[in-house]
Design a protein around this motif. Structure first.
Motif, short mmCIF file in Angstrom:
data_model
loop_
_atom_site.label_atom_id
_atom_site.label_comp_id
_atom_site.label_asym_id
_atom_site.label_seq_id
_atom_site.Cartn_x
_atom_site.Cartn_y
_atom_site.Cartn_z
N TRP A 1 14.12 -19.15 1.93
CA TRP A 1 13.62 -17.78 1.78
C TRP A 1 12.88 -17.35 3.05
N ALA A 2 13.45 -16.40 3.78
CA ALA A 2 12.76 -15.76 4.90
C ALA A 2 12.18 -14.46 4.36
N VAL A 3 10.89 -14.27 4.53
CA VAL A 3 10.23 -13.06 4.04
C VAL A 3 9.87 -12.21 5.26
N MET A 4 10.36 -10.99 5.26
CA MET A 4 10.09 -10.06 6.35
C MET A 4 8.91 -9.19 5.92
N ARG A 5 7.87 -9.19 6.76
CA ARG A 5 6.62 -8.50 6.42
C ARG A 5 6.21 -7.51 7.50
N HIS A 6 5.30 -6.62 7.09
CA HIS A 6 4.67 -5.70 8.03
C HIS A 6 3.40 -6.37 8.54
N GLY A 7 3.20 -6.39 9.84
CA GLY A 7 2.09 -7.11 10.45
C GLY A 7 0.72 -6.56 10.15
N ILE A 8 0.60 -5.30 9.80
CA ILE A 8 -0.73 -4.73 9.55
C ILE A 8 -1.20 -5.02 8.13
N ASN A 9 -0.35 -4.76 7.14
CA ASN A 9 -0.78 -4.94 5.75
C ASN A 9 -0.20 -6.19 5.09
N LYS A 10 0.65 -6.91 5.80
CA LYS A 10 1.27 -8.17 5.33
C LYS A 10 2.19 -8.00 4.13
N LYS A 11 2.53 -6.76 3.77
CA LYS A 11 3.42 -6.52 2.64
C LYS A 11 4.86 -6.87 3.01
N SER A 12 5.60 -7.35 2.03
CA SER A 12 7.00 -7.73 2.22
C SER A 12 7.90 -6.52 2.05
N PHE A 13 8.93 -6.44 2.92
CA PHE A 13 9.93 -5.38 2.72
C PHE A 13 11.34 -5.95 2.57
N ALA A 14 11.52 -7.23 2.89
CA ALA A 14 12.83 -7.86 2.71
C ALA A 14 12.64 -9.36 2.51
N MET A 15 13.37 -9.91 1.56
CA MET A 15 13.39 -11.35 1.34
C MET A 15 14.83 -11.80 1.45
N ILE A 16 15.08 -12.67 2.40
CA ILE A 16 16.45 -13.08 2.74
C ILE A 16 16.64 -14.52 2.32
N TYR A 17 17.72 -14.78 1.57
CA TYR A 17 17.96 -16.12 1.02
C TYR A 17 19.43 -16.26 0.66
N GLU A 18 19.81 -17.47 0.35
CA GLU A 18 21.16 -17.73 -0.14
C GLU A 18 21.07 -18.14 -1.60
N HIS B 1 14.00 -12.58 -9.06
CA HIS B 1 12.61 -13.07 -9.00
C HIS B 1 11.63 -11.98 -8.58
N MET B 2 11.96 -10.73 -8.83
CA MET B 2 11.10 -9.61 -8.42
C MET B 2 10.98 -8.64 -9.59
N ASN B 3 10.08 -7.66 -9.42
CA ASN B 3 9.95 -6.58 -10.39
C ASN B 3 11.27 -5.82 -10.43
N LYS B 4 11.90 -5.82 -11.57
CA LYS B 4 13.26 -5.26 -11.70
C LYS B 4 13.29 -3.74 -11.52
N MET B 5 12.15 -3.08 -11.69
CA MET B 5 12.11 -1.64 -11.55
C MET B 5 12.03 -1.22 -10.07
N HIS B 6 11.34 -2.01 -9.26
CA HIS B 6 11.06 -1.61 -7.89
C HIS B 6 11.80 -2.39 -6.81
N ASN C 1 16.51 -9.18 -0.94
CA ASN C 1 15.76 -8.37 -1.89
C ASN C 1 15.06 -7.26 -1.11
N LEU C 2 15.20 -6.01 -1.59
CA LEU C 2 14.61 -4.87 -0.92
C LEU C 2 13.85 -4.00 -1.91
N LYS C 3 12.69 -3.52 -1.50
CA LYS C 3 11.91 -2.60 -2.33
C LYS C 3 12.65 -1.27 -2.39
N CYS C 4 12.53 -0.60 -3.53
CA CYS C 4 13.31 0.62 -3.72
C CYS C 4 12.61 1.55 -4.71
#
Length: 123
Positions: free
Chosen positions: A31-48, A79-84, A56-59
């Motif tokens: 699992w590679a987690v792509m984050r924003h450096g200022i708030n540390k929030k994830s915007f992409a989780m890359i895995y096989e 493994h994420m909130n199914k709504m978002h 996985n992408l927020k939406c």
């Protein structure tokens, strides 16, 4: 698109960085987690999963449902909130331009507001 190309694309966004937070797992690089450096929030989780490259992408909830109905390879977030969150199987029926648009949208949803940046956060 390969895993490296996907990670490299995510790194083109301002303040984006790559993280591997699951070091306790047997294979942390799964699992590679792509984050924003200022708030540390994830915007992409890359895995096989099951031999397929996934992200996985927020939406926005309304768009998430629309995309799931439009593309076979867009599903509720694994493994994420199914709504978002949506999971996209890369190299499936989602065109590259659409995948890139969804990554941009995910990034835009988590990036700090401009007022947060003015409150002393470092770039």
């Amino acid at each position: 698109m390969t895993r490296k190309e996907l990670i490299d694309y995510c790194l083109t966004f301002p303040h984006a960085y790559e993280d591997y937070p699951f070091e306790a797992m047997a294979d942390p690089a799964v699992w590679a987690v792509m984050r924003h450096g200022i708030n540390k929030k994830s915007f992409a989780m890359i895995y096989e999963r099951e031999g397929k490259l996934c992200v996985n992408l927020k939406c926005d909830p309304f768009e998430a449902d629309f995309l799931r109905q439009t593309f076979r390879d867009v599903n509720a977030g694994y493994h994420m909130n199914k709504m978002h969150w949506n999971t996209i199987t890369v190299n499936g029926d989602v065109p590259l331009e659409e995948l890139q648009r969804q990554i941009q949208s995910s990034y835009d949803l988590i990036k700090p507001s401009s007022s947060h940046k003015k409150e002393g956060a470092k770039p």
